[in-house]
Write an enzyme that holds these catalytic residues in place. Sequence first.
Site, PDB file in Angstrom:
ATOM      1  N   ASN A  78       4.871  -1.164   6.697  1.00  0.00           N
ATOM      2  CA  ASN A  78       4.351  -0.726   5.397  1.00  0.00           C
ATOM      3  C   ASN A  78       2.917  -1.179   5.153  1.00  0.00           C
ATOM      4  O   ASN A  78       2.010  -0.375   5.093  1.00  0.00           O
ATOM      5  CB  ASN A  78       5.244  -1.222   4.263  1.00  0.00           C
ATOM      6  CG  ASN A  78       6.391  -0.278   3.955  1.00  0.00           C
ATOM      7  OD1 ASN A  78       6.427   0.845   4.448  1.00  0.00           O
ATOM      8  ND2 ASN A  78       7.335  -0.727   3.155  1.00  0.00           N
ATOM      9  N   GLU A  79       2.717  -2.484   4.964  1.00  0.00           N
ATOM     10  CA  GLU A  79       1.378  -2.944   4.634  1.00  0.00           C
ATOM     11  C   GLU A  79       1.195  -4.443   4.874  1.00  0.00           C
ATOM     12  O   GLU A  79       2.154  -5.223   4.825  1.00  0.00           O
ATOM     13  CB  GLU A  79       1.033  -2.650   3.165  1.00  0.00           C
ATOM     14  CG  GLU A  79       1.721  -3.526   2.136  1.00  0.00           C
ATOM     15  CD  GLU A  79       3.149  -3.148   1.850  1.00  0.00           C
ATOM     16  OE1 GLU A  79       4.000  -4.062   1.886  1.00  0.00           O
ATOM     17  OE2 GLU A  79       3.431  -1.964   1.611  1.00  0.00           O
ATOM     18  N   ASP A  83      15.258   1.192   2.198  1.00  0.00           N
ATOM     19  CA  ASP A  83      13.986   1.085   2.912  1.00  0.00           C
ATOM     20  C   ASP A  83      13.530  -0.361   3.060  1.00  0.00           C
ATOM     21  O   ASP A  83      12.950  -0.737   4.082  1.00  0.00           O
ATOM     22  CB  ASP A  83      12.906   1.894   2.190  1.00  0.00           C
ATOM     23  CG  ASP A  83      12.965   3.378   2.538  1.00  0.00           C
ATOM     24  OD1 ASP A  83      13.763   3.752   3.417  1.00  0.00           O
ATOM     25  OD2 ASP A  83      12.223   4.157   1.920  1.00  0.00           O
ATOM     26  N   GLY A  84      13.765  -1.183   2.035  1.00  0.00           N
ATOM     27  CA  GLY A  84      13.350  -2.583   2.099  1.00  0.00           C
ATOM     28  C   GLY A  84      14.003  -3.317   3.251  1.00  0.00           C
ATOM     29  O   GLY A  84      13.349  -4.048   4.001  1.00  0.00           O
ATOM     30  N   ARG A  98     -14.380  -8.923  -3.847  1.00  0.00           N
ATOM     31  CA  ARG A  98     -13.777  -9.923  -4.725  1.00  0.00           C
ATOM     32  C   ARG A  98     -12.892  -9.193  -5.726  1.00  0.00           C
ATOM     33  O   ARG A  98     -13.292  -8.201  -6.330  1.00  0.00           O
ATOM     34  CB  ARG A  98     -14.839 -10.749  -5.457  1.00  0.00           C
ATOM     35  CG  ARG A  98     -15.752 -11.520  -4.521  1.00  0.00           C
ATOM     36  CD  ARG A  98     -16.704 -12.421  -5.272  1.00  0.00           C
ATOM     37  NE  ARG A  98     -15.991 -13.551  -5.859  1.00  0.00           N
ATOM     38  CZ  ARG A  98     -16.593 -14.527  -6.539  1.00  0.00           C
ATOM     39  NH1 ARG A  98     -17.909 -14.489  -6.721  1.00  0.00           N
ATOM     40  NH2 ARG A  98     -15.892 -15.521  -7.030  1.00  0.00           N
TER      41      ARG A  98
END
Length: 259
Positions: free
Chosen positions: A111-112, A43-44, A136
């Site tokens: 993904n993100e 997947d990476g 924060r």
Amino acid sequence: MKYKIFASTTPQTEPVLQKLKQVLKGCEAVEKGFDYLFVLGGDGFFVSTVANYNCHNCRVVGINTGHLGFYTSFNEKDLDDNFLQKLQQCHFQRISLLEVSVNGQQHLVLNELAVYTNTAYPINIFIDGEAWEFYRGSGLLIGPRTGSTALAKSAKGAVIFPGIDVLQIIEMNPLLHPNQVTIQSPIILPKETQVEFVVKKAFNPQQFPTFYCDGRKLELPNADTTLALKLVQSTPMFNISLKTQDFINKLKSTFIKQS
């Protein structure tokens, strides 16, 4: 049929690559104008290869040679004499990607988008133009449904099943005190939602947050910065199963261990 292959350089990928080339012997390998883009790896590798690869209407086929296989539909045992027939029976569709617009450039994310800060640097979050949080903490994640089993899961985000087209925001280790309390839960937003992360220039440049799209660092200057975030449709088409049973089986084989 015209095709192109991207393969990872891991030792376990090489024999699968040779097997795929043998199966595709009667087809034409090209650099442009291909019908199918085969991606061999885990997947990476799939994520790092595909999101920003702009091939209109090409069909992306993932062949798993790694550990995780949420984006891949085939593995080595599928590369037999019937592979091309199996390929013709696959259902391909466009999927939602996160578009990150910053400093006049657009980046596509499978993904993100990850925002990290080791000084709890303040980030203003806006949802459809409305002020949401003055955040924060150690960082933020935002991504489409497909990213919910990646870094988002490790950060205690929701695992989102196929068929639900949404955007998810996750706070990582929010700073909490009487005058600073945030939602402290993953936020699931409709697919039409537009989000902004607004960051002011830091007095100390080393305190300015770092930004990563699917693990690729965005080289942003220490300056007032607005990241505009929304879901867009991919130009390639993917064969990612929408069947609940397929997704459950992948979740169980990857994450769930029971005696």
